[in-house]
Design a protein around this motif. Structure first.
Motif, PDB file in Angstrom:
ATOM      1  N   SER A 258     -19.921  47.679 -35.059  1.00 61.84           N
ATOM      2  CA  SER A 258     -19.887  48.071 -33.492  1.00 61.84           C
ATOM      3  C   SER A 258     -18.940  47.634 -32.640  1.00 61.84           C
ATOM      4  N   ILE A 259     -18.231  48.590 -31.940  1.00 61.90           N
ATOM      5  CA  ILE A 259     -17.060  48.040 -31.103  1.00 61.90           C
ATOM      6  C   ILE A 259     -17.360  48.160 -29.535  1.00 61.90           C
ATOM      7  N   ARG A 260     -18.579  47.910 -29.426  1.00 63.18           N
ATOM      8  CA  ARG A 260     -19.174  48.116 -27.981  1.00 63.18           C
ATOM      9  C   ARG A 260     -18.369  47.141 -27.199  1.00 63.18           C
ATOM     10  N   GLY A 261     -18.320  45.768 -27.532  1.00 61.90           N
ATOM     11  CA  GLY A 261     -17.656  44.679 -26.835  1.00 61.90           C
ATOM     12  C   GLY A 261     -16.079  45.085 -26.638  1.00 61.90           C
ATOM     13  N   LEU A 262     -15.623  45.835 -27.259  1.00 64.11           N
ATOM     14  CA  LEU A 262     -14.135  46.123 -27.191  1.00 64.11           C
ATOM     15  C   LEU A 262     -13.721  46.951 -26.225  1.00 64.11           C
ATOM     16  N   LEU A 263     -14.876  48.092 -25.741  1.00 60.50           N
ATOM     17  CA  LEU A 263     -14.445  49.241 -24.887  1.00 60.50           C
ATOM     18  C   LEU A 263     -13.837  48.728 -23.622  1.00 60.50           C
ATOM     19  N   GLY A 264     -14.665  47.827 -22.880  1.00 60.25           N
ATOM     20  CA  GLY A 264     -14.161  47.481 -21.548  1.00 60.25           C
ATOM     21  C   GLY A 264     -12.681  46.756 -21.775  1.00 60.25           C
ATOM     22  N   PRO A 265     -12.524  45.843 -22.448  1.00 55.45           N
ATOM     23  CA  PRO A 265     -11.262  45.358 -22.497  1.00 55.45           C
ATOM     24  C   PRO A 265     -10.185  46.173 -22.829  1.00 55.45           C
ATOM     25  N   VAL A 266     -10.458  46.935 -23.860  1.00 58.03           N
ATOM     26  CA  VAL A 266      -9.288  48.213 -23.948  1.00 58.03           C
ATOM     27  C   VAL A 266      -9.039  48.977 -22.852  1.00 58.03           C
ATOM     28  N   ILE A 267     -10.113  49.479 -22.277  1.00 60.26           N
ATOM     29  CA  ILE A 267      -9.853  50.228 -21.210  1.00 60.26           C
ATOM     30  C   ILE A 267      -8.998  49.696 -20.041  1.00 60.26           C
ATOM     31  N   LEU A 268      -9.521  48.501 -19.770  1.00 58.15           N
ATOM     32  CA  LEU A 268      -8.567  47.684 -18.886  1.00 58.15           C
ATOM     33  C   LEU A 268      -7.417  47.413 -19.164  1.00 58.15           C
ATOM     34  N   LEU A 269      -7.069  47.164 -20.124  1.00 59.39           N
ATOM     35  CA  LEU A 269      -5.774  46.985 -20.820  1.00 59.39           C
ATOM     36  C   LEU A 269      -4.890  48.422 -20.768  1.00 59.39           C
ATOM     37  N   ALA A 270      -5.429  49.447 -20.995  1.00 57.40           N
ATOM     38  CA  ALA A 270      -4.763  50.683 -20.924  1.00 57.40           C
ATOM     39  C   ALA A 270      -4.412  51.028 -19.472  1.00 57.40           C
ATOM     40  N   VAL A 271      -5.371  50.856 -18.676  1.00 58.13           N
ATOM     41  CA  VAL A 271      -4.965  50.988 -17.054  1.00 58.13           C
ATOM     42  C   VAL A 271      -3.853  50.288 -16.770  1.00 58.13           C
ATOM     43  N   ALA A 272      -3.910  48.856 -17.039  1.00 58.28           N
ATOM     44  CA  ALA A 272      -2.828  47.938 -16.773  1.00 58.28           C
ATOM     45  C   ALA A 272      -1.598  48.369 -17.292  1.00 58.28           C
ATOM     46  N   GLY A 273      -1.773  48.747 -18.493  1.00 56.20           N
ATOM     47  CA  GLY A 273      -0.492  48.813 -19.388  1.00 56.20           C
ATOM     48  C   GLY A 273       0.165  50.138 -18.867  1.00 56.20           C
ATOM     49  N   THR A 274      -0.550  51.113 -18.311  1.00 57.66           N
ATOM     50  CA  THR A 274      -0.009  52.475 -17.779  1.00 57.66           C
ATOM     51  C   THR A 274       0.525  52.167 -16.392  1.00 57.66           C
TER      52      THR A 274
ATOM     53  N   ARG B 262     -18.245  48.781 -15.172  1.00 60.25           N
ATOM     54  CA  ARG B 262     -19.211  49.461 -15.721  1.00 60.25           C
ATOM     55  C   ARG B 262     -18.847  49.992 -17.146  1.00 60.25           C
ATOM     56  N   PHE B 263     -17.639  49.540 -17.880  1.00 63.54           N
ATOM     57  CA  PHE B 263     -17.137  50.103 -19.200  1.00 63.54           C
ATOM     58  C   PHE B 263     -17.493  48.911 -20.105  1.00 63.54           C
ATOM     59  N   PHE B 264     -17.722  47.875 -19.514  1.00 65.09           N
ATOM     60  CA  PHE B 264     -17.920  46.577 -20.414  1.00 65.09           C
ATOM     61  C   PHE B 264     -19.493  46.392 -20.821  1.00 65.09           C
ATOM     62  N   VAL B 265     -19.823  46.718 -22.346  1.00 67.26           N
ATOM     63  CA  VAL B 265     -21.047  46.995 -22.713  1.00 67.26           C
ATOM     64  C   VAL B 265     -21.276  45.651 -23.471  1.00 67.26           C
ATOM     65  N   PRO B 266     -22.188  45.067 -22.999  1.00 66.17           N
ATOM     66  CA  PRO B 266     -22.961  43.864 -23.964  1.00 66.17           C
ATOM     67  C   PRO B 266     -23.414  43.956 -25.187  1.00 66.17           C
ATOM     68  N   SER B 267     -23.372  43.395 -26.114  1.00 71.88           N
ATOM     69  CA  SER B 267     -24.067  43.483 -27.480  1.00 71.88           C
ATOM     70  C   SER B 267     -25.463  43.367 -27.365  1.00 71.88           C
ATOM     71  N   ASP B 268     -26.211  42.368 -26.317  1.00 69.69           N
ATOM     72  CA  ASP B 268     -27.489  42.016 -26.056  1.00 69.69           C
ATOM     73  C   ASP B 268     -27.867  43.334 -25.042  1.00 69.69           C
TER      74      ASP B 268
ATOM     75  N   SER C 291      -5.945  55.998 -12.611  1.00 69.54           N
ATOM     76  CA  SER C 291      -6.781  54.860 -13.517  1.00 69.54           C
ATOM     77  C   SER C 291      -8.064  55.483 -13.911  1.00 69.54           C
ATOM     78  N   ARG C 292      -8.813  56.440 -12.880  1.00 73.69           N
ATOM     79  CA  ARG C 292      -9.854  57.085 -13.367  1.00 73.69           C
ATOM     80  C   ARG C 292      -9.949  57.854 -14.676  1.00 73.69           C
ATOM     81  N   ALA C 293      -8.663  58.889 -14.365  1.00 74.31           N
ATOM     82  CA  ALA C 293      -8.866  59.714 -15.577  1.00 74.31           C
ATOM     83  C   ALA C 293      -8.652  59.083 -17.023  1.00 74.31           C
ATOM     84  N   ILE C 294      -7.739  57.721 -17.064  1.00 76.28           N
ATOM     85  CA  ILE C 294      -7.652  56.959 -18.190  1.00 76.28           C
ATOM     86  C   ILE C 294      -8.810  56.431 -18.554  1.00 76.28           C
ATOM     87  N   ALA C 295      -9.409  55.876 -17.654  1.00 78.30           N
ATOM     88  CA  ALA C 295     -10.648  55.102 -17.754  1.00 78.30           C
ATOM     89  C   ALA C 295     -11.852  56.133 -18.621  1.00 78.30           C
TER      90      ALA C 295
END
Length: 275
Positions: free
Chosen positions: A56-72, A204-210, A31-35
Protein backbone atom coordinates in the motif's frame (compact mmCIF):
# COMPACT_ATOMS: atom_id res chain seq x y z
CA UNK A 1 12.85 37.29 -25.77
CA UNK A 2 14.60 35.37 -22.99
CA UNK A 3 13.86 38.17 -20.53
CA UNK A 4 10.17 38.27 -21.45
CA UNK A 5 9.84 34.49 -21.31
CA UNK A 6 11.58 34.33 -17.95
CA UNK A 7 9.48 37.16 -16.52
CA UNK A 8 6.30 35.42 -17.68
CA UNK A 9 7.36 32.17 -16.00
CA UNK A 10 8.13 33.94 -12.72
CA UNK A 11 4.82 35.83 -12.76
CA UNK A 12 2.78 32.70 -13.53
CA UNK A 13 4.50 30.65 -10.82
CA UNK A 14 4.29 33.42 -8.22
CA UNK A 15 0.61 34.04 -8.96
CA UNK A 16 -0.17 30.34 -8.62
CA UNK A 17 1.85 30.23 -5.40
CA UNK A 18 0.00 33.17 -3.84
CA UNK A 19 -3.37 31.94 -5.11
CA UNK A 20 -2.77 28.58 -3.44
CA UNK A 21 -1.16 29.67 -0.18
CA UNK A 22 -2.86 32.89 0.95
CA UNK A 23 -5.97 33.53 -1.13
CA UNK A 24 -8.11 31.29 1.15
CA UNK A 25 -10.20 30.39 -1.90
CA UNK A 26 -8.70 27.17 -3.23
CA UNK A 27 -5.69 26.38 -5.38
CA UNK A 28 -4.16 27.99 -8.44
CA UNK A 29 -4.72 26.49 -11.88
CA UNK A 30 -1.20 25.07 -12.06
CA UNK A 31 -1.28 23.52 -8.60
CA UNK A 32 -4.73 22.10 -9.21
CA UNK A 33 -3.70 20.49 -12.50
CA UNK A 34 -0.61 18.88 -10.95
CA UNK A 35 -2.42 17.69 -7.82
CA UNK A 36 -5.43 16.26 -9.66
CA UNK A 37 -3.26 14.54 -12.25
CA UNK A 38 -1.03 12.92 -9.65
CA UNK A 39 -4.07 11.91 -7.59
CA UNK A 40 -5.66 10.09 -10.52
CA UNK A 41 -2.40 8.33 -11.30
CA UNK A 42 -1.61 7.56 -7.67
CA UNK A 43 -5.06 6.27 -6.74
CA UNK A 44 -5.09 3.88 -9.71
CA UNK A 45 -1.55 2.73 -8.93
CA UNK A 46 -2.52 2.15 -5.30
CA UNK A 47 -5.38 -0.14 -6.27
CA UNK A 48 -3.19 -2.11 -8.69
CA UNK A 49 -0.38 -2.55 -6.15
CA UNK A 50 -2.73 -3.57 -3.35
CA UNK A 51 -4.49 -6.12 -5.53
CA UNK A 52 -1.34 -7.65 -6.98
CA UNK A 53 1.30 -7.34 -4.27
CA UNK A 54 -0.50 -6.29 -1.11
CA UNK A 55 1.77 -3.22 -0.94
CA UNK A 56 0.00 0.00 0.00
CA UNK A 57 1.23 3.46 -0.94
CA UNK A 58 -1.82 5.34 0.36
CA UNK A 59 0.18 7.21 2.94
CA UNK A 60 2.64 8.47 0.31
CA UNK A 61 0.10 10.11 -2.00
CA UNK A 62 -0.43 13.28 0.01
CA UNK A 63 3.26 14.02 0.70
CA UNK A 64 4.26 13.23 -2.91
CA UNK A 65 1.56 15.52 -4.33
CA UNK A 66 2.48 18.31 -1.92
CA UNK A 67 6.18 18.00 -2.76
CA UNK A 68 5.41 17.96 -6.48
CA UNK A 69 3.40 21.18 -6.22
CA UNK A 70 6.07 22.91 -4.14
CA UNK A 71 8.86 21.59 -6.37
CA UNK A 72 7.07 22.94 -9.45
CA UNK A 73 6.88 26.41 -7.90
CA UNK A 74 10.60 26.37 -7.16
CA UNK A 75 11.58 24.91 -10.53
CA UNK A 76 9.57 27.43 -12.56
CA UNK A 77 10.95 30.32 -10.52
CA UNK A 78 14.46 28.98 -11.04
CA UNK A 79 13.99 28.61 -14.80
CA UNK A 80 12.40 32.04 -15.05
CA UNK A 81 15.19 33.88 -13.28
CA UNK A 82 17.83 31.91 -15.18
CA UNK A 83 16.25 32.95 -18.50
CA UNK A 84 16.08 36.59 -17.41
CA UNK A 85 19.73 36.56 -16.41
CA UNK A 86 20.69 34.99 -19.75
CA UNK A 87 18.90 37.79 -21.56
CA UNK A 88 21.91 40.07 -21.23
CA UNK A 89 25.43 40.36 -19.84
CA UNK A 90 24.24 39.99 -16.28
CA UNK A 91 26.87 37.74 -14.71
CA UNK A 92 30.63 37.38 -14.99
CA UNK A 93 32.99 34.92 -13.37
CA UNK A 94 34.54 36.43 -10.27
CA UNK A 95 38.10 35.30 -11.01
CA UNK A 96 38.40 35.78 -14.78
CA UNK A 97 35.73 38.31 -15.67
CA UNK A 98 34.44 36.01 -18.41
CA UNK A 99 30.66 35.80 -19.02
CA UNK A 100 28.97 33.17 -16.86
CA UNK A 101 27.96 29.86 -18.41
CA UNK A 102 24.43 28.46 -18.36
CA UNK A 103 25.33 26.20 -15.45
CA UNK A 104 26.78 29.09 -13.47
CA UNK A 105 23.71 31.20 -14.24
CA UNK A 106 21.34 28.53 -12.97
CA UNK A 107 23.50 28.04 -9.88
CA UNK A 108 23.47 31.79 -9.20
CA UNK A 109 19.69 31.95 -9.62
CA UNK A 110 19.28 29.03 -7.23
CA UNK A 111 21.58 30.45 -4.58
CA UNK A 112 19.84 33.83 -4.80
CA UNK A 113 16.35 32.33 -4.51
CA UNK A 114 17.45 30.24 -1.54
CA UNK A 115 18.88 33.44 0.05
CA UNK A 116 22.26 31.71 0.48
CA UNK A 117 24.05 34.08 -1.90
CA UNK A 118 27.02 31.76 -2.40
CA UNK A 119 28.26 31.71 -6.01
CA UNK A 120 31.39 31.81 -8.14
CA UNK A 121 29.93 34.57 -10.35
CA UNK A 122 28.88 38.14 -9.70
CA UNK A 123 26.43 40.57 -11.25
CA UNK A 124 27.74 43.23 -13.61
CA UNK A 125 25.90 46.00 -11.79
CA UNK A 126 23.04 48.34 -12.61
CA UNK A 127 19.62 46.76 -13.04
CA UNK A 128 21.04 43.28 -12.59
CA UNK A 129 21.82 44.16 -8.96
CA UNK A 130 18.18 45.12 -8.49
CA UNK A 131 17.05 41.91 -10.15
CA UNK A 132 19.17 39.81 -7.79
CA UNK A 133 17.65 41.69 -4.83
CA UNK A 134 14.12 41.04 -6.17
CA UNK A 135 14.95 37.36 -6.64
CA UNK A 136 16.23 37.13 -3.05
CA UNK A 137 13.05 38.75 -1.72
CA UNK A 138 10.98 36.44 -3.92
CA UNK A 139 12.81 33.43 -2.50
CA UNK A 140 12.32 34.62 1.09
CA UNK A 141 8.56 34.98 0.50
CA UNK A 142 8.43 31.51 -1.08
CA UNK A 143 10.20 29.89 1.84
CA UNK A 144 8.26 31.72 4.56
CA UNK A 145 4.78 31.25 3.13
CA UNK A 146 5.51 27.66 2.07
CA UNK A 147 6.32 26.68 5.67
CA UNK A 148 3.15 28.35 6.99
CA UNK A 149 1.14 26.69 4.21
CA UNK A 150 2.54 23.27 5.10
CA UNK A 151 1.64 23.72 8.76
CA UNK A 152 -1.92 24.72 7.82
CA UNK A 153 -2.28 21.62 5.63
CA UNK A 154 -1.09 19.36 8.45
CA UNK A 155 -3.50 21.04 10.88
CA UNK A 156 -6.44 20.66 8.50
CA UNK A 157 -5.56 17.02 7.86
CA UNK A 158 -5.36 16.34 11.60
CA UNK A 159 -8.73 18.02 12.24
CA UNK A 160 -10.37 16.09 9.38
CA UNK A 161 -9.07 12.76 10.69
CA UNK A 162 -10.18 13.64 14.22
CA UNK A 163 -13.68 14.37 12.98
CA UNK A 164 -13.82 11.10 11.01
CA UNK A 165 -12.67 9.15 14.06
CA UNK A 166 -15.31 10.77 16.27
CA UNK A 167 -18.01 10.15 13.67
CA UNK A 168 -17.21 6.46 13.37
CA UNK A 169 -17.00 6.14 17.17
CA UNK A 170 -20.47 7.67 17.58
CA UNK A 171 -21.89 5.53 14.79
CA UNK A 172 -20.49 2.36 16.34
CA UNK A 173 -21.66 3.06 19.90
CA UNK A 174 -25.08 4.66 19.47
CA UNK A 175 -28.26 2.84 18.33
CA UNK A 176 -29.64 3.97 14.99
CA UNK A 177 -32.63 5.65 16.56
CA UNK A 178 -30.46 7.89 18.78
CA UNK A 179 -27.78 8.59 16.18
CA UNK A 180 -29.23 11.86 14.88
CA UNK A 181 -28.95 13.75 18.16
CA UNK A 182 -25.42 12.50 18.81
CA UNK A 183 -24.16 13.32 15.31
CA UNK A 184 -25.64 16.80 15.41
CA UNK A 185 -23.16 17.52 18.18
CA UNK A 186 -20.38 17.14 15.60
CA UNK A 187 -21.78 19.91 13.41
CA UNK A 188 -19.40 22.63 14.56
CA UNK A 189 -16.37 20.35 14.10
CA UNK A 190 -17.42 19.49 10.54
CA UNK A 191 -18.06 23.14 9.73
CA UNK A 192 -14.56 24.02 10.89
CA UNK A 193 -12.98 21.31 8.72
CA UNK A 194 -15.04 22.30 5.66
CA UNK A 195 -14.05 25.96 6.00
CA UNK A 196 -10.40 24.91 6.19
CA UNK A 197 -10.81 22.74 3.09
CA UNK A 198 -12.41 25.55 1.09
CA UNK A 199 -9.37 27.68 1.93
CA UNK A 200 -6.93 24.94 0.91
CA UNK A 201 -8.24 21.68 -0.59
CA UNK A 202 -4.85 19.93 -0.73
CA UNK A 203 -5.39 17.98 2.55
CA UNK A 204 -7.96 15.90 0.63
CA UNK A 205 -5.05 13.95 -0.88
CA UNK A 206 -3.74 12.67 2.46
CA UNK A 207 -5.13 9.15 2.82
CA UNK A 208 -4.88 7.45 6.24
CA UNK A 209 -4.11 3.76 6.57
CA UNK A 210 -6.86 3.45 9.19
CA UNK A 211 -10.30 3.63 7.50
CA UNK A 212 -11.91 5.10 10.63
CA UNK A 213 -9.86 8.27 10.06
CA UNK A 214 -10.84 8.55 6.39
CA UNK A 215 -12.64 11.91 6.11
CA UNK A 216 -14.09 11.47 2.59
CA UNK A 217 -15.50 8.09 3.65
CA UNK A 218 -17.19 9.75 6.64
CA UNK A 219 -18.70 12.36 4.31
CA UNK A 220 -20.14 9.64 2.06
CA UNK A 221 -21.80 7.99 5.07
CA UNK A 222 -23.13 11.32 6.36
CA UNK A 223 -24.63 12.09 2.95
CA UNK A 224 -26.33 8.70 2.98
CA UNK A 225 -27.71 9.39 6.46
CA UNK A 226 -28.99 12.74 5.21
CA UNK A 227 -30.61 11.13 2.20
CA UNK A 228 -32.47 8.48 4.22
CA UNK A 229 -33.78 11.04 6.70
CA UNK A 230 -31.68 10.04 9.71
CA UNK A 231 -30.22 13.54 9.92
CA UNK A 232 -32.53 16.53 10.03
CA UNK A 233 -32.06 18.77 7.00
CA UNK A 234 -32.03 21.83 9.26
CA UNK A 235 -29.22 20.55 11.50
CA UNK A 236 -25.79 22.16 11.62
CA UNK A 237 -24.04 19.03 10.39
CA UNK A 238 -26.19 18.91 7.25
CA UNK A 239 -25.55 22.62 6.73
CA UNK A 240 -21.83 21.84 6.83
CA UNK A 241 -22.29 19.08 4.26
CA UNK A 242 -24.15 21.50 2.00
CA UNK A 243 -21.35 24.03 2.46
CA UNK A 244 -18.83 21.43 1.31
CA UNK A 245 -20.90 20.55 -1.74
CA UNK A 246 -21.44 24.20 -2.62
CA UNK A 247 -17.78 25.17 -2.53
CA UNK A 248 -15.94 21.98 -3.46
CA UNK A 249 -18.47 20.28 -5.73
CA UNK A 250 -17.77 20.39 -9.45
CA UNK A 251 -21.33 20.56 -10.80
CA UNK A 252 -23.25 23.79 -10.01
CA UNK A 253 -26.55 22.18 -11.05
CA UNK A 254 -26.17 19.24 -8.66
CA UNK A 255 -27.88 19.12 -5.27
CA UNK A 256 -25.42 20.30 -2.60
CA UNK A 257 -25.58 17.08 -0.58
CA UNK A 258 -25.18 15.02 -3.76
CA UNK A 259 -22.26 17.27 -4.79
CA UNK A 260 -20.59 16.68 -1.42
CA UNK A 261 -21.04 12.93 -1.84
CA UNK A 262 -19.57 13.06 -5.36
CA UNK A 263 -16.58 15.04 -4.05
CA UNK A 264 -16.01 12.51 -1.28
CA UNK A 265 -16.23 9.52 -3.61
CA UNK A 266 -13.72 11.15 -5.95
CA UNK A 267 -11.25 11.29 -3.06
CA UNK A 268 -11.90 7.85 -1.66
CA UNK A 269 -9.70 4.91 -2.63
CA UNK A 270 -11.61 1.63 -2.13
CA UNK A 271 -10.15 -0.78 0.40
CA UNK A 272 -9.15 -3.96 -1.41
CA UNK A 273 -7.71 -7.34 -0.46
CA UNK A 274 -4.84 -8.97 -2.22
CA UNK A 275 -5.94 -11.52 -4.76
Amino acid sequence: MLILTGAALVLVAFYDFLRTTISLSGTGFLSRAIADGLWRLGSKSTLVLERTTGLSIRGLLGPVILLAVAGTWVLIHLCGYALILRGGLSLVQAETGEPATWVQTVAFAGSTLSTLGASTVQVTGGWWDILSMVAAMNGMILLTLAVSFLLNILQTTTNARTFASRFHAVKASVPDGDMSKQLEGLGSDLTSVVVMLTASPLPRFFVPSDPTMDFPNAIVELCDLTGNGTLAKTSEIVAAIRLLGRHLGTSPDEDEVAAARTWALRHTIPRTNRR
